[in-house]
Design a protein around this motif. Structure first.
Motif, PDB file in Angstrom:
ATOM      1  N   SER A 117     -34.303  19.795  -3.204  1.00 25.84           N
ATOM      2  CA  SER A 117     -35.154  21.039  -3.548  1.00 25.84           C
ATOM      3  C   SER A 117     -35.404  21.861  -2.551  1.00 25.84           C
ATOM      4  N   LEU A 118     -35.592  23.278  -2.874  1.00 28.24           N
ATOM      5  CA  LEU A 118     -35.839  24.208  -1.764  1.00 28.24           C
ATOM      6  C   LEU A 118     -37.054  23.749  -0.983  1.00 28.24           C
ATOM      7  N   SER A 119     -37.902  22.813  -1.352  1.00 25.90           N
ATOM      8  CA  SER A 119     -38.753  22.282  -0.499  1.00 25.90           C
ATOM      9  C   SER A 119     -38.481  21.398   0.519  1.00 25.90           C
ATOM     10  N   ASP A 120     -37.497  20.406  -0.004  1.00 30.11           N
ATOM     11  CA  ASP A 120     -36.856  19.596   0.868  1.00 30.11           C
ATOM     12  C   ASP A 120     -36.153  20.085   2.014  1.00 30.11           C
ATOM     13  N   GLY A 121     -35.556  21.366   1.752  1.00 32.00           N
ATOM     14  CA  GLY A 121     -34.751  22.221   2.574  1.00 32.00           C
ATOM     15  C   GLY A 121     -35.817  22.538   3.857  1.00 32.00           C
ATOM     16  N   PHE A 122     -37.020  22.951   3.530  1.00 30.03           N
ATOM     17  CA  PHE A 122     -37.925  23.183   4.422  1.00 30.03           C
ATOM     18  C   PHE A 122     -38.119  21.838   5.679  1.00 30.03           C
ATOM     19  N   VAL A 123     -38.109  20.760   4.864  1.00 29.11           N
ATOM     20  CA  VAL A 123     -38.252  19.466   5.475  1.00 29.11           C
ATOM     21  C   VAL A 123     -37.095  19.261   6.581  1.00 29.11           C
ATOM     22  N   LEU A 124     -36.064  19.489   6.057  1.00 27.47           N
ATOM     23  CA  LEU A 124     -34.920  19.251   6.848  1.00 27.47           C
ATOM     24  C   LEU A 124     -34.598  20.249   7.991  1.00 27.47           C
ATOM     25  N   GLY A 125     -34.805  21.595   7.438  1.00 29.64           N
ATOM     26  CA  GLY A 125     -34.695  22.645   8.237  1.00 29.64           C
ATOM     27  C   GLY A 125     -33.252  23.365   7.990  1.00 29.64           C
ATOM     28  N   VAL A 126     -32.952  23.193   6.661  1.00 33.40           N
ATOM     29  CA  VAL A 126     -31.789  23.956   6.125  1.00 33.40           C
ATOM     30  C   VAL A 126     -32.200  24.755   5.065  1.00 33.40           C
ATOM     31  N   LYS A 127     -31.352  25.818   4.554  1.00 31.70           N
ATOM     32  CA  LYS A 127     -31.618  26.305   3.420  1.00 31.70           C
ATOM     33  C   LYS A 127     -30.413  26.315   2.576  1.00 31.70           C
ATOM     34  N   PRO A 128     -30.443  25.246   1.427  1.00 35.39           N
ATOM     35  CA  PRO A 128     -29.624  24.939   0.449  1.00 35.39           C
ATOM     36  C   PRO A 128     -29.270  25.894  -0.508  1.00 35.39           C
ATOM     37  N   PRO A 129     -28.165  26.355  -0.867  1.00 34.68           N
ATOM     38  CA  PRO A 129     -27.746  27.320  -1.614  1.00 34.68           C
ATOM     39  C   PRO A 129     -28.206  26.973  -3.229  1.00 34.68           C
ATOM     40  N   VAL A 130     -28.501  27.526  -4.081  1.00 35.95           N
ATOM     41  CA  VAL A 130     -28.680  27.277  -5.610  1.00 35.95           C
ATOM     42  C   VAL A 130     -27.212  27.304  -6.206  1.00 35.95           C
ATOM     43  N   ARG A 131     -26.714  26.291  -6.695  1.00 31.20           N
ATOM     44  CA  ARG A 131     -25.459  26.082  -7.066  1.00 31.20           C
ATOM     45  C   ARG A 131     -25.314  24.981  -8.084  1.00 31.20           C
ATOM     46  N   GLY A 136     -21.285  20.145   0.782  1.00 27.74           N
ATOM     47  CA  GLY A 136     -21.816  19.558  -0.304  1.00 27.74           C
ATOM     48  C   GLY A 136     -23.473  19.527  -0.279  1.00 27.74           C
ATOM     49  N   LEU A 137     -24.115  20.223   0.438  1.00 35.63           N
ATOM     50  CA  LEU A 137     -25.706  20.301   0.464  1.00 35.63           C
ATOM     51  C   LEU A 137     -26.063  21.552  -0.508  1.00 35.63           C
ATOM     52  N   ALA A 148     -29.642  22.258  -6.952  1.00 38.76           N
ATOM     53  CA  ALA A 148     -29.027  22.393  -8.343  1.00 38.76           C
ATOM     54  C   ALA A 148     -29.486  23.390  -9.274  1.00 38.76           C
ATOM     55  N   ALA A 149     -28.829  24.225  -9.452  1.00 39.23           N
ATOM     56  CA  ALA A 149     -29.120  25.247 -10.683  1.00 39.23           C
ATOM     57  C   ALA A 149     -29.736  24.550 -12.114  1.00 39.23           C
ATOM     58  N   ARG A 150     -30.672  24.901 -12.370  1.00 44.45           N
ATOM     59  CA  ARG A 150     -30.973  24.474 -13.669  1.00 44.45           C
ATOM     60  C   ARG A 150     -29.894  24.577 -14.656  1.00 44.45           C
ATOM     61  N   HIS A 151     -30.113  23.546 -15.906  1.00 42.36           N
ATOM     62  CA  HIS A 151     -28.863  23.601 -16.784  1.00 42.36           C
ATOM     63  C   HIS A 151     -29.075  22.647 -18.011  1.00 42.36           C
ATOM     64  N   ILE A 152     -28.233  22.692 -18.745  1.00 43.66           N
ATOM     65  CA  ILE A 152     -28.562  22.030 -19.997  1.00 43.66           C
ATOM     66  C   ILE A 152     -27.303  21.226 -20.482  1.00 43.66           C
ATOM     67  N   HIS A 153     -27.346  19.893 -20.540  1.00 44.50           N
ATOM     68  CA  HIS A 153     -26.412  19.373 -20.820  1.00 44.50           C
ATOM     69  C   HIS A 153     -26.289  19.101 -22.534  1.00 44.50           C
ATOM     70  N   ILE A 157     -33.875  20.231 -14.447  1.00 42.34           N
ATOM     71  CA  ILE A 157     -34.700  21.120 -13.441  1.00 42.34           C
ATOM     72  C   ILE A 157     -35.003  20.204 -12.198  1.00 42.34           C
ATOM     73  N   ASP A 158     -35.417  20.557 -11.010  1.00 44.40           N
ATOM     74  CA  ASP A 158     -35.834  19.781  -9.894  1.00 44.40           C
ATOM     75  C   ASP A 158     -37.334  19.910  -9.992  1.00 44.40           C
ATOM     76  N   PHE A 159     -37.774  19.079  -8.768  1.00 46.61           N
ATOM     77  CA  PHE A 159     -39.187  18.812  -8.688  1.00 46.61           C
ATOM     78  C   PHE A 159     -40.014  19.926  -8.441  1.00 46.61           C
ATOM     79  N   ASP A 160     -39.432  21.209  -7.800  1.00 46.81           N
ATOM     80  CA  ASP A 160     -40.121  22.279  -7.649  1.00 46.81           C
ATOM     81  C   ASP A 160     -40.359  23.017  -8.898  1.00 46.81           C
ATOM     82  N   GLU A 161     -39.424  23.146  -9.390  1.00 49.89           N
ATOM     83  CA  GLU A 161     -39.367  23.771 -10.913  1.00 49.89           C
ATOM     84  C   GLU A 161     -40.603  22.959 -11.752  1.00 49.89           C
ATOM     85  N   ALA A 162     -40.576  21.753 -11.881  1.00 48.84           N
ATOM     86  CA  ALA A 162     -41.239  20.942 -12.816  1.00 48.84           C
ATOM     87  C   ALA A 162     -42.748  20.878 -12.266  1.00 48.84           C
TER      88      ALA A 162
END
Length: 215
Positions: free
Chosen positions: A101-115, A140-141, A144-149, A195-200
């Motif tokens: 999640s984007l929040s996880d990115g803050f913990v790691l110190g990285v900015k993951p692109p939404v892909r 590979g970091l 994940a963009a929200r999606h519907i299977h 969806i990810d944890f931030d969105e939920a």
């Protein structure tokens, strides 16, 4: 017809109409799956982190056919901090991909692109720690963009196509509409929105909560 019989008929008709409407709405809803941080590993990376010839151990089946959570976890090491006990999802893939999640990115110190899953060109590198040592993965970091299977029969029922983007409404105390939600259609998919944890957490959404496609 006697009044009591007429009243009984009216009551039965009302009940049948209500049940029909509920059933119809239930058929047109989409279950939500909330994805926690996880990693998909290639066979080569599995062996590098866990040992030559190592095979991932199934912990539990996931909603999508053939996918499972593994008993094994890894630590993700970032410039600022670490994420421990990150679950590996199996089976092994051709490419290694870390979804946070984007929040996880803050913990790691990285900015993951939404892909979307699999779209990893130009994404950040990351370091994984396993029982047999560390490994730097060059790309590979992602967040994940929200999606519907959807199975093709679901796509036909909802009147949508693979690659289409739709608006999804989730009712509740903190009701929300998710715009630009991508439809992914495959014979191997089961109907579910991811969806990810931030969105939920922002909308107080739980696993298996229902959503509706807006038209």
């Amino acid at each position: 017809m006697k009044q009591t019989e007429l009243q009984k008929l009216v009551e039965e008709t009302v009940v049948n109409v209500i049940q029909s409407e509920v059933t119809s709405k239930d058929r047109m809803c989409i279950p939500i799956g909330v994805s926690n941080r996880h990693v998909h590993l290639s066979e080569a990376v599995v062996e590098r982190l866990f040992g030559t010839g190592y095979k991932l151990t199934k912990h539990k089946e996931l909603s999508q056919p053939g996918q499972f959570a593994c008993k094994e976890t890894v630590t993700v090491i970032g410039p600022r901090g670490n994420l421990r006990n990150v679950r590996i999802l199996g089976p092994a893939r051709e490419m290694t991909q870390l979804e946070i999640s984007l929040s996880d990115g803050f913990v790691l110190g990285v900015k993951p692109p939404v892909r979307l899953s699999g779209d990893i060109e130009g994404t950040p590198s990351f370091i994984l720690q396993g029982p047999r040592g560390q490994l730097k993965v060059e790309k590979g970091l992602i967040c994940a963009a929200r999606h519907i299977h959807m199975h093709p029969t679901d796509a036909e029922k909802f009147g949508v196509q693979h690659g289409e983007k739709v608006d999804i409404f989730v009712p509740g105390e903190r009701s929300v509409t998710f715009h630009d939600t991508l439809i992914r259609v495959s014979e191997s998919f089961q109907l579910e929105m991811h969806i990810d944890f931030d969105e939920a957490n922002a909308a107080q959404i739980q696993n298996d909560q229902k959503a509706w496609l807006k038209r």
